[in-house]
Design an enzyme around this catalytic site. Structure first.
Site, PDB file in Angstrom:
ATOM      1  N   ASP A 186       0.825  -1.203   0.000  1.00  0.00           N
ATOM      2  CA  ASP A 186       0.000   0.000   0.000  1.00  0.00           C
ATOM      3  C   ASP A 186       0.860   1.254   0.000  1.00  0.00           C
ATOM      4  O   ASP A 186       0.390   2.327  -0.349  1.00  0.00           O
ATOM      5  CB  ASP A 186      -0.918   0.001   1.227  1.00  0.00           C
ATOM      6  CG  ASP A 186      -1.964  -1.094   1.151  1.00  0.00           C
ATOM      7  OD1 ASP A 186      -2.903  -0.958   0.358  1.00  0.00           O
ATOM      8  OD2 ASP A 186      -1.821  -2.103   1.865  1.00  0.00           O
ATOM      9  N   ASN A 196       2.083  -2.752   4.280  1.00  0.00           N
ATOM     10  CA  ASN A 196       1.064  -3.618   3.704  1.00  0.00           C
ATOM     11  C   ASN A 196       0.189  -4.130   4.842  1.00  0.00           C
ATOM     12  O   ASN A 196       0.428  -3.814   6.017  1.00  0.00           O
ATOM     13  CB  ASN A 196       1.737  -4.775   2.941  1.00  0.00           C
ATOM     14  CG  ASN A 196       0.770  -5.524   2.035  1.00  0.00           C
ATOM     15  OD1 ASN A 196       0.010  -4.919   1.280  1.00  0.00           O
ATOM     16  ND2 ASN A 196       0.793  -6.844   2.107  1.00  0.00           N
ATOM     17  N   LYS A 197      -0.806  -4.911   4.514  1.00  0.00           N
ATOM     18  CA  LYS A 197      -1.710  -5.480   5.517  1.00  0.00           C
ATOM     19  C   LYS A 197      -0.918  -6.032   6.710  1.00  0.00           C
ATOM     20  O   LYS A 197       0.086  -6.731   6.542  1.00  0.00           O
ATOM     21  CB  LYS A 197      -2.517  -6.606   4.867  1.00  0.00           C
ATOM     22  CG  LYS A 197      -3.250  -7.536   5.835  1.00  0.00           C
ATOM     23  CD  LYS A 197      -4.614  -7.028   6.210  1.00  0.00           C
ATOM     24  CE  LYS A 197      -5.325  -8.048   7.098  1.00  0.00           C
ATOM     25  NZ  LYS A 197      -6.718  -7.736   7.346  1.00  0.00           N
TER      26      LYS A 197
END
Length: 275
Positions: A186, A196-197
């Site tokens: 992201d 990221n997640k």
């Protein structure tokens, strides 16, 4: 004041729980197109100044929204706004296809790929590898509490790619059964870190301990031109279960030293020097 039609798109973006930075950026570009259809002249200029603030706040962690808001010029010419937004969408599509082509070459015959969360870029890599006739299987996390991994499982099922879904807690013991790790992003910071997640960092650590190459796939508009890892605001989302409030930071930070390379439309970059 932004038109209701544009605000509706921004609220839709804020409410999205599965699709990530790539989808949000393209949907944001569509919001600019809608804006250009409604306003012109001074009203359009004022609305664009407001969008420059509003779009990044949809999710402050995502570099794609920051870059989108700066890709669209402040102008009263509606046709210029429309053309730039359409160009962004076109470039985003081209980037994803090229990432799929480049990333699929990393997948060897009988590869076991492990991934976390749902990334449209990773899906394109896997789709292209399947199209090239490669035989491989995927280990994917369920990615609680949003369960984005289950959305990826559905896509892989439709592609005919064999997969196994694991709980997030099994990242450590499952990494040793993989031969390649692929995740999306992201935000990629100036110093080469990947946001990221949440759960991506533990996967990177597990891969490091088991000598599993760890790659990130991301369009170039996810590279943040200014911020370093410690300057990025990590978005949290309210979450309760069985009456208990649970801390729910949506993203974590993976340092560059655990990343073999970042697959972009321009090739595979080695962080941080090539970022």
């Amino acid at each position: 004041m932004l038109p209701l039609e544009v605000r509706s798109i921004l609220e839709e973006m804020r409410a999205e729980r599965i699709r990530g930075a790539s989808w949000l950026a393209v949907r944001g570009a569509e919001a600019y197109i809608t804006l250009a259809e409604i306003l012109k002249g001074g009203e359009l200029e004022n609305a664009l100044r407001e969008m420059k603030v509003e779009v990044p706040t949809v999710n402050r962690t995502m570099a794609s929204l920051y870059n989108l808001s700066r890709f669209i010029p402040i102008t009263g010419d509606a046709e210029t706004v429309r053309a730039r937004a359409e160009e962004f969408i076109r470039l985003a599509g081209e980037a994803k296809r090229e990432i799929g082509n480049i990333g699929s070459e990393l997948i060897d015959e009988n590869e076991v790929v492990i991934t976390h969360s749902f990334s449209s870029a990773i899906l394109e890599v896997l789709r292209m590898a399947k199209k090239k006739g490669k035989s491989f299987r995927v280990i994917l996390t369920e990615s609680a509490p949003g369960y984005e991994g289950l959305a990826l499982a559905g896509e892989l099922e439709s592609l005919g790619v064999p997969f196994e879904v694991i709980t997030d807690a099994q990242i450590g013991i499952s990494a040793k059964n993989a031969t390649l790790a692929l995740v999306g992003a992201d935000n990629i910071t100036r110093d080469g870190a990947v946001l990221n997640k949440a759960g991506t960092y533990p996967l990177a650590l597990a891969c490091h301990d088991n000598d599993i190459p760890f790659y990130v796939a991301a369009e170039s508009f996810k590279l943040h031109p200014k911020l370093r890892a410690n300057e990025v605001e990590i978005v949290e989302r309210p979450y309760t279960r069985q009456g208990f409030r649970i801390r729910n930071r949506l993203f974590d930070v993976t340092p560059w030293r655990y990343i073999r390379g970042i697959i972009t439309e321009f090739g595979i970059l080695v962080p941080p020097k090539e970022i």
